[in-house]
Design a protein around this motif. Structure first.
Motif, PDB file in Angstrom:
ATOM      1  N   VAL A   1      -4.546  24.162  14.235  1.00 33.20           N
ATOM      2  CA  VAL A   1      -3.848  23.780  13.011  1.00 33.20           C
ATOM      3  C   VAL A   1      -4.764  24.018  11.820  1.00 33.20           C
ATOM      4  O   VAL A   1      -5.986  23.975  11.932  1.00 33.20           O
ATOM      5  N   ASN A   2      -4.168  24.288  10.667  1.00 31.06           N
ATOM      6  CA  ASN A   2      -4.904  24.458   9.414  1.00 31.06           C
ATOM      7  C   ASN A   2      -4.568  23.289   8.504  1.00 31.06           C
ATOM      8  O   ASN A   2      -3.413  22.894   8.400  1.00 31.06           O
ATOM      9  N   THR A   3      -5.574  22.741   7.822  1.00 29.74           N
ATOM     10  CA  THR A   3      -5.332  21.554   6.992  1.00 29.74           C
ATOM     11  C   THR A   3      -4.823  21.887   5.601  1.00 29.74           C
ATOM     12  O   THR A   3      -4.458  20.994   4.847  1.00 29.74           O
ATOM     13  N   LYS A   4      -4.822  23.124   5.204  1.00 29.17           N
ATOM     14  CA  LYS A   4      -4.453  23.475   3.837  1.00 29.17           C
ATOM     15  C   LYS A   4      -2.968  23.221   3.568  1.00 29.17           C
ATOM     16  O   LYS A   4      -2.098  23.762   4.248  1.00 29.17           O
ATOM     17  N   ASN A   5      -2.710  22.394   2.549  1.00 31.83           N
ATOM     18  CA  ASN A   5      -1.340  22.181   2.046  1.00 31.83           C
ATOM     19  C   ASN A   5      -0.336  21.778   3.128  1.00 31.83           C
ATOM     20  O   ASN A   5       0.811  22.179   3.098  1.00 31.83           O
ATOM     21  N   LYS A   6      -0.776  20.995   4.092  1.00 31.86           N
ATOM     22  CA  LYS A   6       0.129  20.568   5.149  1.00 31.86           C
ATOM     23  C   LYS A   6       0.095  19.052   5.293  1.00 31.86           C
ATOM     24  O   LYS A   6      -0.093  18.515   6.382  1.00 31.86           O
ATOM     25  N   SER A   7       0.279  18.354   4.202  1.00 32.36           N
ATOM     26  CA  SER A   7       0.266  16.898   4.229  1.00 32.36           C
ATOM     27  C   SER A   7       1.488  16.366   4.965  1.00 32.36           C
ATOM     28  O   SER A   7       2.557  16.976   4.951  1.00 32.36           O
ATOM     29  N   ILE A   8       1.310  15.241   5.602  1.00 34.76           N
ATOM     30  CA  ILE A   8       2.389  14.589   6.331  1.00 34.76           C
ATOM     31  C   ILE A   8       2.626  13.218   5.717  1.00 34.76           C
ATOM     32  O   ILE A   8       1.728  12.365   5.704  1.00 34.76           O
ATOM     33  N   PHE A   9       3.822  12.990   5.192  1.00 38.30           N
ATOM     34  CA  PHE A   9       4.165  11.693   4.631  1.00 38.30           C
ATOM     35  C   PHE A   9       4.969  10.896   5.666  1.00 38.30           C
ATOM     36  O   PHE A   9       6.030  11.311   6.110  1.00 38.30           O
ATOM     37  N   VAL A  10       4.430   9.751   6.037  1.00 35.78           N
ATOM     38  CA  VAL A  10       5.099   8.858   6.981  1.00 35.78           C
ATOM     39  C   VAL A  10       6.107   8.016   6.191  1.00 35.78           C
ATOM     40  O   VAL A  10       5.764   7.441   5.163  1.00 35.78           O
ATOM     41  N   PRO A  11       7.357   7.926   6.636  1.00 32.31           N
ATOM     42  CA  PRO A  11       8.382   7.185   5.875  1.00 32.31           C
ATOM     43  C   PRO A  11       8.025   5.716   5.673  1.00 32.31           C
ATOM     44  O   PRO A  11       7.358   5.099   6.508  1.00 32.31           O
ATOM     45  N   VAL A  12       8.478   5.161   4.541  1.00 35.98           N
ATOM     46  CA  VAL A  12       8.294   3.741   4.240  1.00 35.98           C
ATOM     47  C   VAL A  12       9.665   3.064   4.220  1.00 35.98           C
ATOM     48  O   VAL A  12      10.698   3.731   4.207  1.00 35.98           O
ATOM     49  N   LYS A  13       9.662   1.749   4.201  1.00 36.90           N
ATOM     50  CA  LYS A  13      10.920   0.999   4.113  1.00 36.90           C
ATOM     51  C   LYS A  13      10.691  -0.277   3.323  1.00 36.90           C
ATOM     52  O   LYS A  13       9.546  -0.722   3.172  1.00 36.90           O
ATOM     53  N   ILE A  14      11.761  -0.863   2.801  1.00 35.93           N
ATOM     54  CA  ILE A  14      11.666  -2.141   2.111  1.00 35.93           C
ATOM     55  C   ILE A  14      12.083  -3.250   3.069  1.00 35.93           C
ATOM     56  O   ILE A  14      13.174  -3.208   3.642  1.00 35.93           O
ATOM     57  N   ASP A  15      11.188  -4.205   3.264  1.00 33.00           N
ATOM     58  CA  ASP A  15      11.483  -5.392   4.061  1.00 33.00           C
ATOM     59  C   ASP A  15      11.690  -6.563   3.102  1.00 33.00           C
ATOM     60  O   ASP A  15      10.755  -6.978   2.398  1.00 33.00           O
ATOM     61  N   VAL A  16      12.908  -7.062   3.057  1.00 32.37           N
ATOM     62  CA  VAL A  16      13.254  -8.127   2.113  1.00 32.37           C
ATOM     63  C   VAL A  16      12.894  -9.480   2.726  1.00 32.37           C
ATOM     64  O   VAL A  16      13.329  -9.819   3.825  1.00 32.37           O
ATOM     65  N   ARG A  17      12.099 -10.236   1.977  1.00 29.89           N
ATOM     66  CA  ARG A  17      11.741 -11.590   2.398  1.00 29.89           C
ATOM     67  C   ARG A  17      12.055 -12.534   1.229  1.00 29.89           C
ATOM     68  O   ARG A  17      12.986 -12.268   0.477  1.00 29.89           O
ATOM     69  N   SER A  18      11.305 -13.608   1.084  1.00 29.20           N
ATOM     70  CA  SER A  18      11.726 -14.653   0.143  1.00 29.20           C
ATOM     71  C   SER A  18      10.972 -14.694  -1.190  1.00 29.20           C
ATOM     72  O   SER A  18      11.156 -15.619  -1.966  1.00 29.20           O
ATOM     73  N   SER A  19      10.140 -13.683  -1.474  1.00 28.20           N
ATOM     74  CA  SER A  19       9.395 -13.709  -2.747  1.00 28.20           C
ATOM     75  C   SER A  19      10.149 -13.025  -3.883  1.00 28.20           C
ATOM     76  O   SER A  19       9.646 -12.955  -5.007  1.00 28.20           O
ATOM     77  N   THR A  20      11.341 -12.510  -3.607  1.00 30.69           N
ATOM     78  CA  THR A  20      12.164 -11.868  -4.650  1.00 30.69           C
ATOM     79  C   THR A  20      13.537 -12.528  -4.706  1.00 30.69           C
ATOM     80  O   THR A  20      14.039 -13.027  -3.703  1.00 30.69           O
ATOM     81  N   ALA A  21      14.111 -12.506  -5.902  1.00 32.71           N
ATOM     82  CA  ALA A  21      15.443 -13.089  -6.072  1.00 32.71           C
ATOM     83  C   ALA A  21      16.117 -12.421  -7.264  1.00 32.71           C
ATOM     84  O   ALA A  21      15.453 -11.876  -8.163  1.00 32.71           O
ATOM     85  N   ARG A  22      17.434 -12.489  -7.273  1.00 37.01           N
ATOM     86  CA  ARG A  22      18.179 -11.932  -8.398  1.00 37.01           C
ATOM     87  C   ARG A  22      17.894 -12.749  -9.660  1.00 37.01           C
ATOM     88  O   ARG A  22      17.833 -13.980  -9.610  1.00 37.01           O
ATOM     89  N   LEU A  23      17.691 -12.040 -10.761  1.00 32.24           N
ATOM     90  CA  LEU A  23      17.416 -12.704 -12.044  1.00 32.24           C
ATOM     91  C   LEU A  23      18.657 -13.430 -12.531  1.00 32.24           C
ATOM     92  O   LEU A  23      19.737 -12.851 -12.601  1.00 32.24           O
ATOM     93  N   THR A  24      18.492 -14.698 -12.905  1.00 31.54           N
ATOM     94  CA  THR A  24      19.642 -15.499 -13.350  1.00 31.54           C
ATOM     95  C   THR A  24      19.502 -15.972 -14.797  1.00 31.54           C
ATOM     96  O   THR A  24      20.395 -16.610 -15.329  1.00 31.54           O
ATOM     97  N   ARG A  25      18.382 -15.654 -15.433  1.00 29.64           N
ATOM     98  CA  ARG A  25      18.219 -16.086 -16.830  1.00 29.64           C
ATOM     99  C   ARG A  25      18.173 -14.908 -17.783  1.00 29.64           C
ATOM    100  O   ARG A  25      18.090 -13.770 -17.369  1.00 29.64           O
TER     101      ARG A  25
END
Length: 336
Positions: A312-336
Motif C-alpha cells: 500500500v502507498n500512504t500518499k493521499n489515501k486517508s481513511i475517515f472512520v464514520p462518527v455518530k451522535i449519541d444523545v444523552r442528558s446534557s442537551t435539551a431543547r431551548l425553551t427561553r
C-alpha cells in the motif's frame, strides 16, 4: 536466565543443535533429538532472547506507537484497537508518549527509533514538522498517522474533523440554540482548525453569525473546559449551547457548573466530541459526537503491516472512520 548452553549440557548435544531445534530449522537433527531438546527447554523454562536475535538480524520486529500526551482519554480505545489487532502478527508493540507539536522532542524520539531499526511507527495524534518527516523518510521506516495528520500528502486513519464540528453545532442549532460556544479547541491547523471550520459552516448554513469571541481556545483538557464555562458565564448571558472539544474538556465544564450551581442542560446544553466512557459516568451524562477510536487503532495496524510489506502507498489515501451522535442528558431543547 536459562541459555541455549544450559539446554545443550542437559540434552548432551551441541549448542548449535539446540539453536537449530528452537529455530525450527530442519534436516540438521532427527525427530527424537528435537523432542528431547524441546522437552528440556520447557522444563528449564527457556525463553528466547528476542533482543539478541534481532541484533544479529540488524532489525527489530517492533512497531512503535508514538502517542500525544495531551490530557484527554481518547487514546485508551485506540490502544485497545492496536493491541487487539497486533495479537498474533509476530510483532511486539512499544509505546512512547510525547507532546503533540514539540519539534525538538520529536526529533530526539525519531533519532532514537532510527538507531534501533524498528519495523514501523504509528503516530497517534502527533504532528511532525517537515524536517522530521524528511528525517523519517530518509531512514525508510514505514509510518502512518492516526487521528490527525500534518498535511494533505500523508495517510491518516481518523475522523473527518470538519464534519465533527459541523454535526455537533448543527445538533445544538436544531434544538433551538443560536448563540453557541466552541470550548477548549486548539489553534493549530489540524484537528482544531478543521473543527472550527465545521462549527462555522453549520452556523452559516442556518444564517447565524459566526463570532470569534464565542471560540474559547485551549488544549482539549479538563482545565480548558472549566476555564471556558467561566468565561462564557461571566461574559455572555445569551449563550445557551456549548460544543466541548473533548470529553475531558466537557467534564471540566460540568464540574465547574456543579460547583457554581449552574444547571445543565437548563442553562447550557453541552455536546462533547469523542464519546469515550467519560460520557456515561458524568452527571448529567454527556451527549456526544462519538468517534470509533478502537477501529482507528485496528485499521492503523492493518495498514501499517501492508505498508511494511510494500502492499500500500500512504500518499493521499486517508481513511475517515464514520462518527455518530449519541444523545444523552446534557442537551435539551431551548425553551427561553
Amino acid at each position: 536466565m536459562v541459555t541455549i548452553k544450559d539446554i545443550a549440557r542437559e540434552a548432551d548435544v551441541s549448542p548449535s543443535t539446540v539453536s537449530r531445534v528452537l529455530s525450527n530449522k530442519k534436516d540438521f537433527f532427527n525427530p527424537a533429538t528435537a523432542a528431547k531438546v524441546r522437552k528440556i527447554a520447557k522444563k528449564l523454562g527457556y525463553r528466547k532472547n528476542t533482543l539478541a536475535a534481532n541484533l544479529v538480524k540488524k532489525k527489530n520486529n517492533i512497531i512503535v506507537v508514538v502517542i500525544s500526551s495531551v490530557e484527554t482519554n481518547f487514546s485508551d480505545q485506540i490502544i485497545k484497537g492496536i493491541q487487539s489487532e497486533a495479537q498474533g502478527i509476530g510483532y511486539d508493540i512499544m509505546y512512547m508518549y510525547t507532546h503533540t507539536t514539540n519539534e525538538e522532542e520529536h526529533k530526539h524520539i525519531l533519532e532514537t527509533l532510527i538507531s534501533r531499526q524498528i519495523s514501523g511507527i504509528l503516530f497517534v495524534s502527533v504532528i511532525l514538522e517537515k524536517e522530521n518527516i524528511t528525517l523519517l523518510d530518509a531512514a525508510k521506516i514505514p509510518y502512518i498517522f492516526v487521528s490527525i495528520k500534518p498535511d494533505n500528502e500523508h495517510m491518516v486513519i481518523g475522523s473527518d474533523d470538519q464534519e465533527i464540528g459541523y454535526l455537533a453545532t448543527k445538533y445544538l442549532i436544531n434544538l433551538g440554540h443560536k448563540i453557541i460556544g466552541l470550548a477548549g479547541v486548539d489553534a493549530y491547523p489540524y484537528a482544531g482548525f478543521s473543527r472550527i471550520k465545521g462549527y462555522q459552516r453549520a452556523l452559516d448554513e442556518f444564517g447565524i453569525e459566526a463570532n470569534e469571541k464565542y471560540i474559547f481556545y485551549g488544549d482539549y483538557s479538563y482545565n480548558s473546559g472549566s476555564q471556558a464555562i467561566k468565561y462564557y458565564h461571566e461574559n455572555f448571558s445569551s449563550l445557551t449551547g456549548i460544543v466541548a472539544a473533548s470529553d475531558s474538556c466537557a467534564t471540566g465544564i460540568l464540574n465547574y457548573a456543579y460547583d457554581h450551581k449552574i444547571k445543565i442542560p437548563e442553562e447550557y446544553s453541552i455536546i462533547t466530541i469523542d464519546g469515550t466512557n467519560l460520557c456515561n459516568i458524568t452527571r448529567p451524562r454527556l451527549t456526544s459526537v462519538t468517534q470509533n477510536f478502537r477501529k482507528m487503532g485496528s485499521l492503523g495496524v492493518r495498514k501499517l503491516i501492508k505498508l511494511m510489506e510494500g502492499k500500500v502507498n500512504t500518499k493521499n489515501k486517508s481513511i475517515f472512520v464514520p462518527v455518530k451522535i449519541d444523545v444523552r442528558s446534557s442537551t435539551a431543547r431551548l425553551t427561553r
